[in-house]
Design an enzyme around this catalytic site. Sequence first.
Site, PDB file in Angstrom:
ATOM      1  N   ASP A 105      58.795  59.804  13.826  1.00  0.00           N
ATOM      2  CA  ASP A 105      58.752  60.825  12.778  1.00  0.00           C
ATOM      3  C   ASP A 105      60.165  61.293  12.483  1.00  0.00           C
ATOM      4  OD1 ASP A 105      57.565  62.446  10.908  1.00  0.00           O
ATOM      5  OD2 ASP A 105      57.157  64.082  12.296  1.00  0.00           O
ATOM      6  N   HIS A 112      63.127  71.461   3.903  1.00  0.00           N
ATOM      7  CA  HIS A 112      62.386  71.803   5.121  1.00  0.00           C
ATOM      8  C   HIS A 112      63.351  72.153   6.255  1.00  0.00           C
ATOM      9  CE1 HIS A 112      59.458  71.713   8.349  1.00  0.00           C
ATOM     10  NE2 HIS A 112      60.111  70.708   8.933  1.00  0.00           N
ATOM     11  N   GLU A 180      53.344  65.169   4.991  1.00  0.00           N
ATOM     12  CA  GLU A 180      54.341  64.103   5.025  1.00  0.00           C
ATOM     13  C   GLU A 180      53.810  62.839   4.354  1.00  0.00           C
ATOM     14  OE1 GLU A 180      55.974  63.416   8.892  1.00  0.00           O
ATOM     15  OE2 GLU A 180      55.613  65.470   9.589  1.00  0.00           O
ATOM     16  N   ASP A 212      51.248  65.690  10.307  1.00  0.00           N
ATOM     17  CA  ASP A 212      51.738  65.769  11.687  1.00  0.00           C
ATOM     18  C   ASP A 212      51.401  67.157  12.230  1.00  0.00           C
ATOM     19  OD1 ASP A 212      53.072  65.086  14.020  1.00  0.00           O
ATOM     20  OD2 ASP A 212      55.004  65.786  13.269  1.00  0.00           O
ATOM     21  N   LYS A 232      53.396  68.070  19.538  1.00  0.00           N
ATOM     22  CA  LYS A 232      53.189  67.144  18.438  1.00  0.00           C
ATOM     23  C   LYS A 232      52.218  66.013  18.777  1.00  0.00           C
ATOM     24  CE  LYS A 232      56.544  68.443  15.444  1.00  0.00           C
ATOM     25  NZ  LYS A 232      56.390  68.647  13.987  1.00  0.00           N
ATOM     26  N   THR A 323      58.219  66.702   7.421  1.00  0.00           N
ATOM     27  CA  THR A 323      57.618  67.617   6.447  1.00  0.00           C
ATOM     28  C   THR A 323      58.345  67.549   5.112  1.00  0.00           C
ATOM     29  OG1 THR A 323      57.008  69.113   8.229  1.00  0.00           O
ATOM     30  CG2 THR A 323      56.981  70.009   6.008  1.00  0.00           C
TER      31      THR A 323
END
Length: 398
Positions: A105, A112, A180, A212, A232, A323
Amino acid sequence: MRLDVSADDPFGLHNLPYGVYRAAGADPRVATRFGEHVVDLALLLGDDTFAPGSLNAFMAQGPARWASVRAQVVDALTGDVDPSAVHALDEVTLELPFEVADYVDFYASEHHATNLGRLFRPDGDALTPNWKHLPIGYHGRSASIVVSGTDVVRPCGQRLPPGEAVPVFGPSVRLDLECELGFVVGIGSPLGEPIPVDRAGEHLFGVVLFNDWSARDIQAWEYVPLGPFLGKSFASTVSPWVVPMAALEGARVPVPAQDPEPLPYLAMEQPWGLDITLEVVINGEVVSRPPYAATYWSPAQMLAHLTVNGAPTRTGDLFASGTVSGPEPGQQGSLIELTRGGAEPIALGGEKRGFLEDGDEVVLRGEARLADGRRIGFGEAAGRVLPARSLPAHGEEH
């Protein structure tokens, strides 16, 4: 039979995403979506590559085969179609479309990163010194990536309550979403051989929506010094349709100006992004519309950076954008941004809300706009929050 689908339908011939469906009492099989129809590709094309319930075998065949199959599908859908190959969308179950080999990720949205930097470092620089020099990322868990419609159990973990010196264990009280895009690798690369930015197209197969899910309180306590872990890794949700990169050629747009100029391995004559508007819906209410076109780092740059140290990639690898947030109010892709860390709750269903509660349903949607005005649909990435599960007491069986 002839399938009547409008030329401007978001799932028309200009899209043709790939997915996996399961009819009642049958095994999963690969299909495309055409309007509100799910069309079995093994039956449509007479090709057993698509009989198993995964896209991996097809993705591994490479760009020439991807282009050939796409042309065959367009040709087949403009003629008579075997009725046994066609199912109504609402009469089948959509499954995880590919076997996820590995997952990374990124943190590619400047808006963001700036929003979070201002929250976490109000007296310092919003962006860390490295942010505009490389696409920051972390490795996650591929095993916890789930398809749209899968419930998400509220995670438990350690967190440090405000004003306390000792952590406690329990359910997250600051559960968040992250809107995302995910990019699917079709052709991998060997150990020790980086993928140059100008060859990303030989490896990238398609795009999915990606949520996510993030436990902000667990993440805040654990992430120094090594970054996200249990905050996460409990779940990430993807949409069931993989929109091929070929369908998105007409949606390419320049990324925002990159200053300073990236190092040579990240330099592109024209870094490209995608004109995709995303939508965050909680319990039926739209709370945000993030624009992916505002994202700073290109997908090609993310893939190049992911492999520049010689890390290999495999068919089914997935990397997400991080994000997506835009510069305007109502374009933030997470609740921590929308509510300024919970300090300014948003109105939702007649109440004020800082973070997600048990029973909340989060739905991500997305639509690309092509240069000729046609739209590309992505479907949905949806999940409902279930209460945390208690751990067995010492000595009890699981």
